[in-house]
Design an enzyme around this catalytic site. Structure first.
Site, PDB file in Angstrom:
ATOM      1  N   TYR A 175     105.101   0.141  43.507  1.00 50.79           N
ATOM      2  CA  TYR A 175     104.759  -1.088  42.766  1.00 50.79           C
ATOM      3  C   TYR A 175     104.047  -2.110  43.658  1.00 50.79           C
ATOM      4  O   TYR A 175     103.414  -3.035  43.151  1.00 50.79           O
ATOM      5  CB  TYR A 175     106.008  -1.784  42.209  1.00 50.79           C
ATOM      6  CG  TYR A 175     106.802  -1.024  41.164  1.00 50.79           C
ATOM      7  CD1 TYR A 175     106.319   0.144  40.575  1.00 50.79           C
ATOM      8  CD2 TYR A 175     108.055  -1.485  40.754  1.00 50.79           C
ATOM      9  CE1 TYR A 175     107.071   0.825  39.632  1.00 50.79           C
ATOM     10  CE2 TYR A 175     108.800  -0.806  39.799  1.00 50.79           C
ATOM     11  CZ  TYR A 175     108.308   0.347  39.253  1.00 50.79           C
ATOM     12  OH  TYR A 175     109.057   1.002  38.319  1.00 50.79           O
ATOM     13  N   HIS A 227     111.509   8.696  41.974  1.00 47.24           N
ATOM     14  CA  HIS A 227     110.714   8.052  40.921  1.00 47.24           C
ATOM     15  C   HIS A 227     110.325   9.000  39.773  1.00 47.24           C
ATOM     16  O   HIS A 227     110.313   8.623  38.608  1.00 47.24           O
ATOM     17  CB  HIS A 227     109.456   7.416  41.537  1.00 47.24           C
ATOM     18  CG  HIS A 227     108.993   6.203  40.806  1.00 47.24           C
ATOM     19  ND1 HIS A 227     108.436   5.116  41.423  1.00 47.24           N
ATOM     20  CD2 HIS A 227     109.010   5.888  39.482  1.00 47.24           C
ATOM     21  CE1 HIS A 227     108.136   4.199  40.517  1.00 47.24           C
ATOM     22  NE2 HIS A 227     108.474   4.649  39.338  1.00 47.24           N
TER      23      HIS A 227
END
Ligand SMILES: NC(=O)c1ccc[n+]([C@@H]2O[C@H](COP(=O)([O-])OP(=O)(O)OC[C@H]3O[C@@H](n4cnc5c(N)ncnc54)[C@H](OP(=O)(O)O)[C@@H]3O)[C@@H](O)[C@H]2O)c1
Length: 324
Positions: free
Chosen positions: A66, A147
């Protein structure tokens, strides 16, 4: 700012640690921008993440890819330095091992890697973790998540399973050495989870998956519950797409409960036992997304929202079933 001493209700993880049921989503970007280039925009994170801390969020959900670990570390560090919060007040999640995304999504190649092209996948996990740890600057993370279960274009199921086990072995090592206080996964289907569980490995403590009224998976959530895995709903508003926040059924339920549609959706999640990680850049919505504990939806209202499930789930990200 919430009243002094208020604590967000929490769920217990399999190792006895508590996870607050509402976390602040720290992925900033454009996901629903039509045909243009999409990707992360961490520069947009500074103000909303600061406002979230001021509004009383103690649980923050970021990820290596991110680009907001540095922002989070900086904002929390400043708050700790003035005594506004202590490390013990906070619950910090980060995620590693995001595969390369499709070309229309701009994520730096330094933040993602092909699970089947790296020489030593375990070493890559450990290297990325050190970078995350350095940027966050808070010592051990409260929750470390894988993830995705693998690369999107892989076609070799055996290799994919081996890679998952190799990544998970390093997560177990990070748990054992106290760098992560809890470990879990994201976007794992029942089959991906079975690869770890059937091999007798540590059962993930959390599975963070896309869940909202237009994307429900009662089978997976029941399986997780049976295995003692806490379910976290990401994109709890479908990333603001598909008209979910304008759905007339949800609008009616919200009106009856005298709350906003966003609050009705989040309350529906909480009553199903999901931890939620909504993201907002708006001060009023940041606050209202945490203001979920002074009202309840009754059985009929819950059933009306659950009844919105389409025959095919509407997803704002890839279908994890497509990842071998
Ligand atoms: N593990 C994974 O693979 C994965 C994937 C995706 C996301 N995530 C996590 O989940 C978090 C949340 O997902 P997301 O950011 O995609 O989307 P989301 O939280 O489902 O939706 C965000 C959108 O909803 C709007 N919104 C927020 N609160 C609202 C309210 N009360 N009323 C009306 N609109 C509201 C926001 O607009 P405003 O900003 O204008 O309020 C924004 O457009 C991420 O930040 C990330 O931490 C994880």
């Amino acid at each position: 700012m919430r009243h002094e001493g208020w604590r967000c209700p929490s769920l217990e993880l399999a190792n006895g640690r508590e996870i607050p049921m509402v976390g602040f989503g720290c992925a900033f970007g454009n996901w629903t921008g039509g045909d243009g280039l999409q990707g992360f925009l961490p520069e947009q994170a500074w103000r909303p993440m600061t406002l979230a801390l001021e509004a009383g969020y103690t649980h923050f959900d970021t990820a290596f890819c991110y680009g907001t670990e540095r922002h989070l570390g900086d904002i929390l560090g400043r708050a700790m330095s003035t005594g506004q919060v202590t490390r013990e007040d906070l619950f910090i999640t980060t995620k590693l091992a995001h595969p390369p995304s499709p070309p229309h999504i701009a994520i730096s190649h330094l933040l993602t890697w092909d699970w089947h092209a790296v020489d030593d996948i375990g070493q890559r996990v450990m290297d990325d973790f050190e970078h995350s740890k350095e940027k966050l600057g808070v010592g051990a993370v409260d929750l470390l998540l894988v993830h995705w279960p693998g690369s999107f274009d892989n076609t070799d199921a055996g290799r994919a399973r081996e890679a998952r086990l190799a990544v998970w072995e390093r997560f177990e090592a990070l748990l054992a050495r106290g760098d992560a206080m809890a470990i879990g996964v994201c976007n794992f289907t029942r089959n991906h989870l079975a690869d770890l569980i059937d091999a007798g490995r540590t059962v993930p403590m959390v599975n963070q998956v896309e869940l909202h009224p237009y994307c429900q998976d009662p089978e997976l959530t029941a399986f997780c519950r049976d295995q003692g895995i806490v379910v976290q709903a990401y994109a709890p508003f479908a990333s603001g797409s598909f008209g979910l926040l304008q759905d007339p059924v949800i609008r009616d339920v919200a009106k009856e409960a005298n709350v906003s549609t966003g609050q009705a959706i989040l309350r529906w999640h909480l009553q199903l036992g999901h931890v939620v990680v909504p993201k907002s850049s708006n001060q009023r919505r940041i606050a209202e997304n945490l203001d979920l504990f002074s009202f309840e939806l009754d059985e009929g209202q819950m059933a009306r929202i659950t009844g919105l499930a389409p025959s095919e789930p509407k997803r704002s990200t890839a279908d994890p079933d497509s990842v071998l």
